[in-house]
Enzyme design. Structure first.
Site, PDB file in Angstrom:
ATOM      1  N   THR A 197       0.898  -1.151   0.000  1.00  0.00           N
ATOM      2  CA  THR A 197       0.000   0.000   0.000  1.00  0.00           C
ATOM      3  C   THR A 197       0.929   1.191   0.000  1.00  0.00           C
ATOM      4  O   THR A 197       2.116   1.046   0.291  1.00  0.00           O
ATOM      5  CB  THR A 197      -0.868  -0.002   1.291  1.00  0.00           C
ATOM      6  OG1 THR A 197      -1.964  -0.891   1.108  1.00  0.00           O
ATOM      7  CG2 THR A 197      -1.427   1.351   1.657  1.00  0.00           C
TER       8      THR A 197
ATOM      9  N   ARG B 156     -14.042  -6.832  -1.810  1.00  0.00           N
ATOM     10  CA  ARG B 156     -13.368  -6.755  -0.507  1.00  0.00           C
ATOM     11  C   ARG B 156     -12.733  -5.370  -0.331  1.00  0.00           C
ATOM     12  O   ARG B 156     -12.106  -4.839  -1.240  1.00  0.00           O
ATOM     13  CB  ARG B 156     -12.288  -7.828  -0.429  1.00  0.00           C
ATOM     14  CG  ARG B 156     -11.434  -7.805   0.847  1.00  0.00           C
ATOM     15  CD  ARG B 156     -10.168  -7.006   0.653  1.00  0.00           C
ATOM     16  NE  ARG B 156      -9.285  -7.066   1.823  1.00  0.00           N
ATOM     17  CZ  ARG B 156      -8.214  -6.312   1.984  1.00  0.00           C
ATOM     18  NH1 ARG B 156      -7.873  -5.439   1.060  1.00  0.00           N
ATOM     19  NH2 ARG B 156      -7.472  -6.418   3.057  1.00  0.00           N
ATOM     20  N   VAL B 157     -12.911  -4.775   0.819  1.00  0.00           N
ATOM     21  CA  VAL B 157     -12.277  -3.493   1.112  1.00  0.00           C
ATOM     22  C   VAL B 157     -11.439  -3.653   2.374  1.00  0.00           C
ATOM     23  O   VAL B 157     -11.913  -4.217   3.367  1.00  0.00           O
ATOM     24  CB  VAL B 157     -13.328  -2.381   1.317  1.00  0.00           C
ATOM     25  CG1 VAL B 157     -12.654  -1.060   1.682  1.00  0.00           C
ATOM     26  CG2 VAL B 157     -14.174  -2.203   0.057  1.00  0.00           C
ATOM     27  N   GLY B 158     -10.208  -3.180   2.330  1.00  0.00           N
ATOM     28  CA  GLY B 158      -9.319  -3.269   3.488  1.00  0.00           C
ATOM     29  C   GLY B 158      -9.356  -2.006   4.326  1.00  0.00           C
ATOM     30  O   GLY B 158     -10.309  -1.220   4.273  1.00  0.00           O
ATOM     31  N   ASP B 159      -8.288  -1.806   5.074  1.00  0.00           N
ATOM     32  CA  ASP B 159      -8.243  -0.675   6.011  1.00  0.00           C
ATOM     33  C   ASP B 159      -7.909   0.659   5.352  1.00  0.00           C
ATOM     34  O   ASP B 159      -8.251   1.721   5.881  1.00  0.00           O
ATOM     35  CB  ASP B 159      -7.188  -0.943   7.098  1.00  0.00           C
ATOM     36  CG  ASP B 159      -5.801  -1.106   6.501  1.00  0.00           C
ATOM     37  OD1 ASP B 159      -5.672  -1.764   5.446  1.00  0.00           O
ATOM     38  OD2 ASP B 159      -4.836  -0.562   7.071  1.00  0.00           O
TER      39      ASP B 159
ATOM     40  N   THR C  11      -0.019   0.360   6.569  1.00  0.00           N
ATOM     41  CA  THR C  11       0.036  -0.688   5.551  1.00  0.00           C
ATOM     42  C   THR C  11       0.133  -2.031   6.249  1.00  0.00           C
ATOM     43  O   THR C  11       0.848  -2.159   7.243  1.00  0.00           O
ATOM     44  CB  THR C  11       1.225  -0.511   4.595  1.00  0.00           C
ATOM     45  OG1 THR C  11       1.252  -1.635   3.703  1.00  0.00           O
ATOM     46  CG2 THR C  11       2.567  -0.433   5.321  1.00  0.00           C
ATOM     47  N   GLY C  12      -0.597  -3.007   5.754  1.00  0.00           N
ATOM     48  CA  GLY C  12      -0.520  -4.322   6.378  1.00  0.00           C
ATOM     49  C   GLY C  12      -1.774  -5.118   6.131  1.00  0.00           C
ATOM     50  O   GLY C  12      -2.564  -4.800   5.237  1.00  0.00           O
ATOM     51  N   THR C  13      -1.965  -6.143   6.930  1.00  0.00           N
ATOM     52  CA  THR C  13      -3.116  -7.032   6.791  1.00  0.00           C
ATOM     53  C   THR C  13      -4.376  -6.240   7.166  1.00  0.00           C
ATOM     54  O   THR C  13      -4.702  -6.093   8.350  1.00  0.00           O
ATOM     55  CB  THR C  13      -2.948  -8.253   7.709  1.00  0.00           C
ATOM     56  OG1 THR C  13      -2.546  -7.783   9.002  1.00  0.00           O
ATOM     57  CG2 THR C  13      -1.861  -9.181   7.187  1.00  0.00           C
ATOM     58  N   GLY C  14      -5.061  -5.753   6.153  1.00  0.00           N
ATOM     59  CA  GLY C  14      -6.112  -4.761   6.342  1.00  0.00           C
ATOM     60  C   GLY C  14      -7.196  -5.142   7.327  1.00  0.00           C
ATOM     61  O   GLY C  14      -7.673  -4.301   8.101  1.00  0.00           O
TER      62      GLY C  14
END
Ligand code: ASP
Length: 337
Positions: free
Chosen positions: A204, A232-235, A255-258
Site C-alpha cells: 500500500t 473486498r475493502v481493506g483498512d 500498511t498491512g493485513t487490512g
C-alpha cells in the site's frame, strides 16, 4: 528553529517479508531512488510554505504513478484479474476526510478521495458511485489495464496456482504486494505449509505531513491484496483504520493485513492514546504495532508524524519501504529494520 524547519513529510510504500539475501543491490537501489525522488518532489511543497494536505496528496499521487508500489499504476489484481483501488485522505485542521473504495478507472484514487472531501457532503463513495463522482469532478480516467504490470499478472497467477494447491509459492524472484518486485524467498519448510503466506501479500502507499503552519494531514492509497475477492475493502480507505489526522495529536498512514488493521482501528488508536492517555507518538505507535496488532496476527506497519514534527515509522514485518524529509534537508529512506 524556524517555523518552516519543523515541516516534515513521511511516506511508505508497503511492508512485508523481504529477503535481504535475494534483493540485488540494483533492485534495492531502484526502490530507494523512487522513495527519495518522491520525498524530494512532494517535500518541495512544504519547503515553499505549502500545506500538509497538498504535500500528502502529491506524495501519494507520485507513489500511485510509480509501478513499483501497490497503488494506482502497479496495483495488485483481484481474484477476477481486475483492479479495485481504495484511497483516503484526512485534514488534521478540521477532521475533514474523503475516501473512495472499489475504483476501477480513476487514474489517481487519492485525487478522488480529496475531491470527495472537498466537493461533497460525504466522506466515502464506493464502486460505481465513486466512479461517477470522479467523472463529474473531471478527474482523469483510464482503461482498467492501465494499472496492470506484467509483474502483477505473474504474481496473481502464482498466488492462484498456490491457492488451488497446484504448486507451492516457489522460491523464485516472485513479486508481490509486499515487495512490489523485490525478489523474495521462503525457506523450503515454509513453502509447503504456506501456500499463501500473508507476508507475501502486503503493500500500500501512504504519506503523512506537518506543514510550517502546524497543520497535519494523512493520505493512503492501495490496490488492496493480491487475489482479493472482488468487493473486498481493506483498512486503507477506512478513516481511523488506515488513515487519520488530527492537529491535536498526529497523522497516521498504515500498511498491512487490512482486516486486522480495521479490527484494531489502528490509526485512530494511536491518536487516542496520545490524546487520552498522554502517550508520546513513539510510545503510541510502538504499542499498537508491536503489542496490539500481534495479538490478532496483524502484520504491517505505519508512518506517523505528531504536531511537534516527531516521526515514527514502526513495522512488525521484516521490512517496510519508508522515508521522510524535513524541509530544507535531504531525504532519508530505508527498507529493512
Ligand atoms: N492494508 C492494505 C489492504 O488491506 C494492504 C496492504 O497494506 O498491504 O488493502
Amino acid at each position: 528553529m524556524t517555523q518552516a524547519a519543523q515541516a516534515v513529510l513521511a511516506i511508505h510504500g508497503g511492508a512485508g517479508a523481504i529477503a535481504r539475501a535475494e534483493a540485488s543491490d540494483e533492485v534495492r537501489a531502484a526502490y530507494e531512488t523512487a522513495l527519495a525522488g518522491i520525498l524530494t518532489n512532494a517535500g518541495r511543497i512544504l519547503e515553499q510554505g505549502g500545506s500538509a494536505l497538498d504535500a500528502v496528496t502529491e506524495a501519494v499521487r507520485l507513489l500511485e504513478e510509480c509501478p513499483l508500489f501497490n497503488a494506482g499504476h502497479g496495483a495488485v489484481l483481484t481474484s477476477a484479474a481486475t483492479h479495485e483501488l481504495d484511497a483516503a485522505i484526512m485534514d488534521g485542521r478540521n477532521l475533514k476526510s474523503g475516501a473512495v473504495a472499489g475504483l476501477k478507472t480513476v487514474r489517481n484514487p487519492v485525487l478522488a478521495a480529496r475531491a470527495v472531501m472537498e466537493h461533497s457532503q460525504h466522506v466515502m463513495f464506493v464502486a460505481e458511485g465513486a466512479e461517477a463522482f470522479a467523472q463529474a469532478q473531471g478527474l482523469e480516467r483510464v482503461a482498467p489495464d492501465f494499472f496492470s504490470t506484467p509483474l502483477r499478472r505473474e504474481q496473481l497467477e502464482r498466488v492462484q496456482r498456490a491457492e488451488s494447491g497446484q504448486t507451492a509459492l516457489d522460491h523464485d524472484t516472485g513479486s508481490n504486494g509486499a515487495s512490489g518486485g523485490v525478489p523474495l524467498s521462503l525457506p523450503a519448510d515454509r513453502q509447503k505449509d504456506a501456500p499463501l503466506d500473508e507476508d507475501r501479500k502486503l503493500g500500500t502507499v501512504g504519506a503523512v505531513a506537518l506543514d510550517a503552519h502546524g497543520n497535519l494531514a494523512a493520505a493512503t492509497s492501495t490496490g488492496g491484496m493480491t487475489n482479493k475477492q472482488p468487493g473486498r475493502v481493506g483498512d486503507s480507505p477506512i478513516i481511523g483504520a488506515g488513515c487519520y489526522a488530527n492537529n491535536r495529536t498526529c497523522a497516521v498512514s498504515t500498511t498491512g493485513t487490512g482486516e486486522m488493521f480495521i479490527r484494531m482501528v489502528v490509526a485512530h488508536d494511536i491518536s487516542a492514546r496520545m490524546e487520552y492517555a498522554g502517550a508520546s507518538l513513539e510510545e503510541a505507535a510502538h504499542t499498537v504495532v508491536h503489542e496490539k496488532l500481534p495479538q490478532i496476527d496483524g502484520r504491517g506497519g505505519l508512518v506517523a508524524i505528531d504536531a511537534q514534527g516527531n516521526v515514527a515509522m514502526p513495522f512488525n514485518t521484516e521490512g517496510m519501504y519508508r522515508g521522510f524529509i524535513r524541509a530544507g534537508q535531504a531525504p532519508v529512506v530505508a527498507i529493512y529494520a
